[in-house]
Scaffold this active site. Structure first.
Site, PDB file in Angstrom:
ATOM      1  N   ASP A   1       0.835  -1.213   0.000  1.00 45.10           N
ATOM      2  CA  ASP A   1       0.000   0.000   0.000  1.00 45.10           C
ATOM      3  C   ASP A   1       0.869   1.262   0.000  1.00 45.10           C
ATOM      4  O   ASP A   1       1.961   1.275   0.561  1.00 45.10           O
ATOM      5  CB  ASP A   1      -0.900  -0.026   1.249  1.00 45.10           C
ATOM      6  CG  ASP A   1      -2.065   0.935   1.114  1.00 45.10           C
ATOM      7  OD1 ASP A   1      -2.341   1.415  -0.008  1.00 45.10           O
ATOM      8  OD2 ASP A   1      -2.718   1.224   2.139  1.00 45.10           O
TER       9      ASP A   1
ATOM     10  N   HIS B   1       2.449   3.220  -9.019  1.00 46.63           N
ATOM     11  CA  HIS B   1       2.375   1.775  -9.258  1.00 46.63           C
ATOM     12  C   HIS B   1       3.617   1.316 -10.022  1.00 46.63           C
ATOM     13  O   HIS B   1       4.175   0.256  -9.755  1.00 46.63           O
ATOM     14  CB  HIS B   1       1.111   1.431 -10.046  1.00 46.63           C
ATOM     15  CG  HIS B   1      -0.160   1.761  -9.331  1.00 46.63           C
ATOM     16  ND1 HIS B   1      -0.363   1.455  -8.005  1.00 46.63           N
ATOM     17  CD2 HIS B   1      -1.304   2.384  -9.743  1.00 46.63           C
ATOM     18  CE1 HIS B   1      -1.566   1.868  -7.639  1.00 46.63           C
ATOM     19  NE2 HIS B   1      -2.151   2.440  -8.667  1.00 46.63           N
TER      20      HIS B   1
ATOM     21  N   LEU C   1      11.261 -20.660  -4.796  1.00 51.00           N
ATOM     22  CA  LEU C   1      10.366 -19.678  -4.149  1.00 51.00           C
ATOM     23  C   LEU C   1       9.002 -19.741  -4.835  1.00 51.00           C
ATOM     24  O   LEU C   1       8.920 -19.690  -6.061  1.00 51.00           O
ATOM     25  CB  LEU C   1      10.941 -18.255  -4.311  1.00 51.00           C
ATOM     26  CG  LEU C   1      10.009 -17.104  -3.897  1.00 51.00           C
ATOM     27  CD1 LEU C   1       9.779 -17.097  -2.383  1.00 51.00           C
ATOM     28  CD2 LEU C   1      10.583 -15.753  -4.328  1.00 51.00           C
TER      29      LEU C   1
END
Ligand code: FPP
Length: 262
Positions: A33, A50, A144
């Site tokens: 956020d 973004h 991962l």
């Protein structure tokens, strides 16, 4: 390249906190956020934030690879984010598309298994196909597990799991009486991964915002005021150090020195 997810050689860890001896979370989930506020502070449109946020995504992936974290789950687009202005949603979709085209091979080379979780049916076919292709290509990797939550909501996940269980009952594959926490857990997103150990939210708000409601039942929550584009390896180190200080009791009692926990 600014905003690229391309993985570089591991940068030396900042000396600020020595985390090499700490117990690490197996699964980290992050609500990324603060992109909009980061952009506003620079008098730039929200999409600029973004775009800048991709650098922090790269830092988080590198960190997890370097330290052997098994799973990283990122909240990239919530079911509620469709309510944002059309141009911001469009910019995010374009960003996801470009990131997929640019980064999948590199991530694959590093042994990263990519999964998109959420209701993918709402996305344009071109984007959905790229997401499915990335998952298919990387599905055998095991260094991962990188899960990107898109059009995801924790309540959607619960309803979806309940529906899958009901359909299994209808097909005669599951007895209704057999449904309990353990059987239901199988139908949730991320069922094949360890539960979320550490839940991080950046950007100063202290809420879960319909992220992994089921999977975070016993997560340690860590909230940071740092806006996502500025959340770097040093911030992650601090979160890990904070995680290591927590005592996880799972509803049991604290261990007293010299006494084994029953
Ligand atoms: C929340 O910040 C962030 C988002 C809704 C988008 C997150 C997307 C990225 C970080 C892009 C890169 C991701 C991938 C996986 C390639 P906000 O817009 O709510 O910020 P604000 O609270 O300051 O308005």
């Amino acid at each position: 390249m600014e905003g690229s997810l391309t993985l570089s050689e591991p940068a030396p860890a900042p000396a600020e906190v020595d985390i090499s001896t700490l117990s690490f979370p197996r699964h980290v989930a992050i609500v990324m956020d603060g992109n909009g506020r980061w952009a506003r502070a620079r008098h730039r449109p929200r999409r600029f934030g973004h775009h800048a946020g991709q650098k922090a995504v790269r830092a988080a992936i590198e960190f997890c690879l370097r330290h052997g974290v098994r799973a990283l789950t990122l909240f990239a687009f919530s079911s509620e984010n469709w309510r944002r202005p059309k141009d911001e949603v469009g910019a995010l979709m374009e960003l996801f598309l470009k990131a997929l085209d640019r980064e999948v091979d590199e991530l694959h080379g590093h042994g990263v298994r990519i999964a998109f979780i959420g209701d993918l049916s709402a996305f344009a076919p071109a984007l959905r196909e790229r997401m499915l292709a990335a998952m298919e290509k990387t599905r055998r990797n095991d260094r991962l597990a990188l899960n990107v939550a898109v059009n995801y909501g924790g309540r959607w996940d619960i309803a979806h799991a309940a529906k899958q269980a009901a359909l299994a009952v209808q097909r005669g594959e599951l007895a209704a009486e057999a449904i309990d926490e353990h059987t239901l857990a199988r139908y949730f997103c991320l069922a094949d991964l360890p539960p979320v150990d550490l839940f991080i939210r950046t950007g100063g708000e202290q809420r879960i915002s319909n992220f992994l409601l089921w999977q975070t039942a016993y997560s340690e929550l860590c909230f940071s005021d740092v806006l996502w584009p500025d959340f770097d390896a040093a911030c992650l180190q601090r979160a890990i150090a904070e995680f290591a200080r927590r005592e996880r009791r799972y509803g049991g009692l604290a261990a007293t020195p010299g006494e084994a926990r029953r």
